[in-house]
Scaffold this motif. Structure first.
Motif, short mmCIF file in Angstrom:
data_model
loop_
_atom_site.label_atom_id
_atom_site.label_comp_id
_atom_site.label_asym_id
_atom_site.label_seq_id
_atom_site.Cartn_x
_atom_site.Cartn_y
_atom_site.Cartn_z
N ALA A 77 0.84 -1.21 0.00
CA ALA A 77 0.00 0.00 0.00
C ALA A 77 0.87 1.25 0.00
CB ALA A 77 -0.93 -0.01 1.22
N TRP A 78 1.94 1.19 0.78
CA TRP A 78 2.86 2.33 0.84
C TRP A 78 3.55 2.54 -0.52
CZ3 TRP A 78 8.23 1.43 0.37
CH2 TRP A 78 9.03 2.58 0.49
N ALA A 79 4.03 1.44 -1.12
CA ALA A 79 4.72 1.55 -2.42
C ALA A 79 3.76 2.17 -3.45
CB ALA A 79 5.20 0.18 -2.88
N ALA A 80 2.51 1.71 -3.45
CA ALA A 80 1.55 2.25 -4.41
C ALA A 80 1.38 3.75 -4.19
CB ALA A 80 0.21 1.53 -4.28
N SER A 81 1.35 4.15 -2.92
CA SER A 81 1.16 5.59 -2.63
C SER A 81 2.37 6.41 -3.06
CB SER A 81 0.88 5.80 -1.14
OG SER A 81 2.08 5.63 -0.41
N GLN A 82 3.53 5.77 -3.12
CA GLN A 82 4.76 6.47 -3.53
C GLN A 82 5.03 6.34 -5.03
OE1 GLN A 82 6.76 8.17 -1.27
NE2 GLN A 82 5.16 7.69 0.22
N GLY A 83 4.18 5.59 -5.73
CA GLY A 83 4.43 5.34 -7.16
C GLY A 83 5.59 4.38 -7.40
N LEU A 84 5.87 3.53 -6.42
CA LEU A 84 6.97 2.56 -6.57
C LEU A 84 6.44 1.21 -7.06
CD1 LEU A 84 8.92 3.08 -3.23
CD2 LEU A 84 9.65 3.79 -5.52
N LYS A 85 7.23 0.53 -7.84
CA LYS A 85 6.86 -0.81 -8.29
C LYS A 85 7.34 -1.84 -7.26
CE LYS A 85 6.38 0.35 -13.07
NZ LYS A 85 4.96 0.45 -13.29
N VAL A 86 6.68 -3.00 -7.27
CA VAL A 86 6.96 -4.03 -6.26
C VAL A 86 6.97 -5.40 -6.94
CG1 VAL A 86 6.13 -5.10 -4.12
CG2 VAL A 86 5.55 -2.73 -4.61
N GLY A 104 12.54 0.08 -7.24
CA GLY A 104 11.32 -0.15 -6.47
C GLY A 104 11.57 -1.00 -5.24
N ALA A 105 10.59 -1.83 -4.89
CA ALA A 105 10.69 -2.65 -3.68
C ALA A 105 10.57 -4.13 -4.02
CB ALA A 105 9.58 -2.25 -2.71
N VAL A 106 11.51 -4.91 -3.50
CA VAL A 106 11.44 -6.36 -3.65
C VAL A 106 11.01 -6.96 -2.31
CG1 VAL A 106 12.84 -8.45 -3.92
CG2 VAL A 106 13.12 -6.56 -5.52
N VAL A 107 10.05 -7.88 -2.37
CA VAL A 107 9.62 -8.58 -1.16
C VAL A 107 10.31 -9.94 -1.16
CG1 VAL A 107 7.67 -9.49 0.14
CG2 VAL A 107 7.38 -7.42 -1.26
N VAL A 184 -3.83 -13.52 -1.28
CA VAL A 184 -3.08 -12.66 -2.19
C VAL A 184 -3.20 -11.21 -1.72
CG1 VAL A 184 -2.89 -11.88 -4.59
CG2 VAL A 184 -3.65 -14.22 -4.11
N VAL A 185 -2.06 -10.53 -1.61
CA VAL A 185 -2.09 -9.09 -1.32
C VAL A 185 -2.17 -8.35 -2.66
CG1 VAL A 185 -0.76 -7.13 -0.45
CG2 VAL A 185 -0.88 -9.24 0.88
N VAL A 186 -3.22 -7.54 -2.81
CA VAL A 186 -3.39 -6.78 -4.05
C VAL A 186 -2.91 -5.34 -3.83
CG1 VAL A 186 -5.20 -8.29 -4.93
CG2 VAL A 186 -5.84 -6.31 -3.54
N ALA A 187 -2.95 -4.53 -4.89
CA ALA A 187 -2.20 -3.27 -4.87
C ALA A 187 -2.66 -2.26 -3.84
CB ALA A 187 -2.22 -2.64 -6.26
N ASP A 188 -3.92 -2.34 -3.40
CA ASP A 188 -4.35 -1.39 -2.36
C ASP A 188 -3.99 -1.90 -0.96
OD1 ASP A 188 -6.18 -3.38 -1.88
OD2 ASP A 188 -7.93 -2.24 -2.52
N GLY A 189 -3.31 -3.03 -0.89
CA GLY A 189 -2.83 -3.54 0.39
C GLY A 189 -3.75 -4.56 1.04
N ARG A 190 -4.94 -4.78 0.47
CA ARG A 190 -5.81 -5.80 1.07
C ARG A 190 -5.25 -7.19 0.81
NH1 ARG A 190 -11.15 -5.47 -1.87
NH2 ARG A 190 -9.75 -4.68 -3.47
N GLU A 191 -5.41 -8.08 1.79
CA GLU A 191 -5.07 -9.49 1.58
C GLU A 191 -6.39 -10.23 1.34
OE1 GLU A 191 -3.52 -11.73 4.89
OE2 GLU A 191 -2.53 -13.18 3.58
N LEU A 192 -6.55 -10.74 0.13
CA LEU A 192 -7.80 -11.40 -0.25
C LEU A 192 -7.61 -12.90 -0.33
CD1 LEU A 192 -8.87 -9.02 -3.19
CD2 LEU A 192 -9.62 -8.94 -0.80
N GLN A 462 -2.61 0.70 -10.96
CA GLN A 462 -1.44 1.54 -11.22
C GLN A 462 -0.28 0.76 -11.85
OE1 GLN A 462 -1.75 3.29 -6.92
NE2 GLN A 462 -0.03 4.30 -7.93
N HIS A 463 -0.48 -0.52 -12.06
CA HIS A 463 0.57 -1.37 -12.65
C HIS A 463 1.84 -1.35 -11.80
CE1 HIS A 463 -1.27 -1.35 -16.98
NE2 HIS A 463 -2.16 -1.59 -16.03
#
Ligand SMILES: Cc1cc2nc3c(=O)[nH]c(=O)nc-3n(C[C@H](O)[C@H](O)[C@H](O)COP(=O)(O)OP(=O)(O)OC[C@H]3O[C@@H](n4cnc5c(N)ncnc54)[C@H](O)[C@@H]3O)c2cc1C
Length: 472
Positions: A77-86, A104-107, A184-192, A462-463
């Protein structure tokens, strides 16, 4: 300090990372709270800037070592808010930069590896666990995943993102066909949570979806009773047509639970043609005469061995040890993996083999070639040619050199070979080392593209996810 620390002991490393984080974000308060470690440490950056291919190198700015799925949610969620790719990184055994994210950010999923529960027909396990750990835990209960890859030090999430093919796939499909549920964690940070009955669009887009719509955090894997032993038959043939004919016979007659085949370099310009079959059993061993009846192999060269099921699954380890010992494990690996349509498989494989010298796959390299029935295949995004039989056809290139020009030539050749097989109805298995354009991926996914593209719009508008494949 720039790193958020938790149970990973050396999380606090002093001022250098702080400066990097501050330079990027202005203040430490901008970083999301995690209980694991979110770091800009150069050692962590460089460890995630390479993969098994050793061809593409891209350095991320941030590396998350999650202690929980909540860490991934917060970071995404933070990366999306910063425009960073993950991107998630499992065991980094991709061959062309797929788990990398420049800037960007690697998990790093390896820290999220808990086995939560095992029942008689399923296991709940975090996506960062290795298949080898899944196997050990399952075998302790007399169980096994139905389909396993040749090499098992791959992460669960990593193979589910591409598919996961094994010698048992003719019976059970691919690994993504043997998953009951995913978180699955999707781009808005929710785990579905998704499955065949819940959030089905996500379930279908994540399995073999190249990490495009989210990060898999937890999986429920199907388990079946494990056999005790395997009788392994390595049969050799004078040529490809004789090999192919016997491969078709043993496939049609279901003589083996595990079927593979390969062309092995055999001196300058020469190849050995091998069929490998495994009969799984518990109790009495199968009779060799019945198993081999009517086959046309050079019987005097046949190698028959009786192994525990566990040893059978670990046979790749011996090759890994050789390659680590002689350095080839660390050389670039421009692999090329495909599926050929049944009707053209024999001629296409022969055509490509003609253009390969034994240097083309390197010492200890091989060309994988065997038929597989697809009746158990159910994953929409795993693209294979139509018809009930396909041929996995792979150049497992293990060059003896890291010479850049040689590796570049192999990557260029991969592209030419791909265009040739694509024009004849072949399809890529996306573990291949070569660039793919967005249009290539559209062609590749074909009728599956709308499914992936609409899930992308819904779950990752946001891809931000997994830019290394360059699908969108
Ligand atoms: C020696 C060797 C043998 C192999 N044998 C087989 C085989 O028999 N059959 C077969 O099918 N494949 C095989 N492969 C290929 C392998 O399945 C893929 O390369 C796989 O993606 C590697 O898994 P990994 O954990 O190393 O993933 P990584 O390389 O770390 O990641 C692969 C891709 O998946 C994404 N990803 C990783 N984890 C997640 C996650 N949790 N959520 C979302 N996306 C994620 C990454 O971002 C990346 O794009 C083999 C590879 C090697 C090196």
């Amino acid at each position: 300090m720039s790193q958020r620390s938790g149970p990973f002991g050396d999380a606090v490393r002093g001022p250098a990372p702080l400066n990097q984080a501050v330079a990027t974000l202005g203040s430490e308060q901008d970083l999301p709270p995690v209980t694991g470690e979110l770091t800009t440490d150069p050692a962590a950056q460089s460890a995630t800037a390479d993969d098994f291919g050793h061809i593409v190198h891209r350095t991320p700015q941030y590396v998350l070592k999650p202690a929980s799925a909540a860490d991934i949610s917060a970071t995404v969620a933070w990366a999306a808010s910063q425009g960073l790719k993950v991107a998630a990184r499992g065991q980094g055994h991709s061959t062309y930069g797929r788990p990398m994210v420049p800037d960007g950010a690697v998990v790093d999923m390896s820290t999220l590896n808990t086995i939560h529960s095992i029942a008689s027909d399923r296991m709940v396990v975090d996506a960062g666990a290795k298949w080898s750990a899944v196997i050990d835990a399952a075998l302790a209960r007399g169980l096994t995943p139905p389909v396993l890859t040749a090499y098992t030090d791959l992460s669960v999430g990593g193979t589910l993102s591409v598919g996961g093919i094994g010698g048992m796939s003719h019976l059970y499909g691919i690994q993504t066909d043997n998953v009951l549920e995913l978180n699955v964690v999707v781009a808005d940070g929710r785990e579905l949570t998704c499955s065949a009955t819940q959030n089905t669009d996500l379930f279908n887009a994540v399995r073999a979806g190249l990490g495009q719509v989210g990060i898999i955090t937890r999986t429920t894997l199907k388990l079946i009773p494990a056999p005790a032993r395997v009788r392994r038959y390595q049969l050799f043939y004078p040529d490809q047509p004789t090999l192919t004919a016997d491969q078709r016979t043993v496939l049609n007659e279901r003589r083996f639970q595990h079927i593979q085949g390969k062309f092995i370099p055999d001196g300058p310009g020469g190849w050995k043609f091998q069929l490998e079959g495994g009969v799984f059993y518990t109790g009495s061993a199968p009779g060799d005469d019945a198993v081999l009846a009517g086959l046309s192999d050079t019987r005097a060269s046949a190698v028959i061995a009786d192994l525990s099921y566990s040893d059978y699954l670990n046979t790749f380890d011996a090759l890994e040890n050789i390659l680590r010992g002689n350095g080839q494990w660390f050389n670039p690996h421009p692999w090329w993996l495909t599926f050929l349509p049944d009707s053209a498989a024999e001629s296409l494989a022969a055509e490509i083999l003609d253009q390969l010298t034994d240097d083309g796959v390197g010492p200890f390299g091989q060309v994988t070639y065997y038929p597989m029935t697809t009746e158990a295949f159910r994953t929409p995004l795993l693209r294979v040619p139509g018809g009930s039989v396909i041929f996995p056809f792979n150049l497992i290139r293990l060059p003896a050199t890291s010479d850049q020009a040689t590796i570049d030539q192999m990557v260029t050749q991969n592209r030419a070979f791909y265009e040739r097989i694509r024009s004849a109805g072949g399809l890529l298995y996306p573990v291949t080392a070569m660039a793919m354009s967005k249009d290539d991926w559209k062609i590749h996914f074909g009728s599956g593209y709308p499914l992936l593209s609409s899930a992308k719009t819904k779950y990752d508008p946001q891809h931000i996810f997994t830019p290394g494949y360059e699908v969108f």
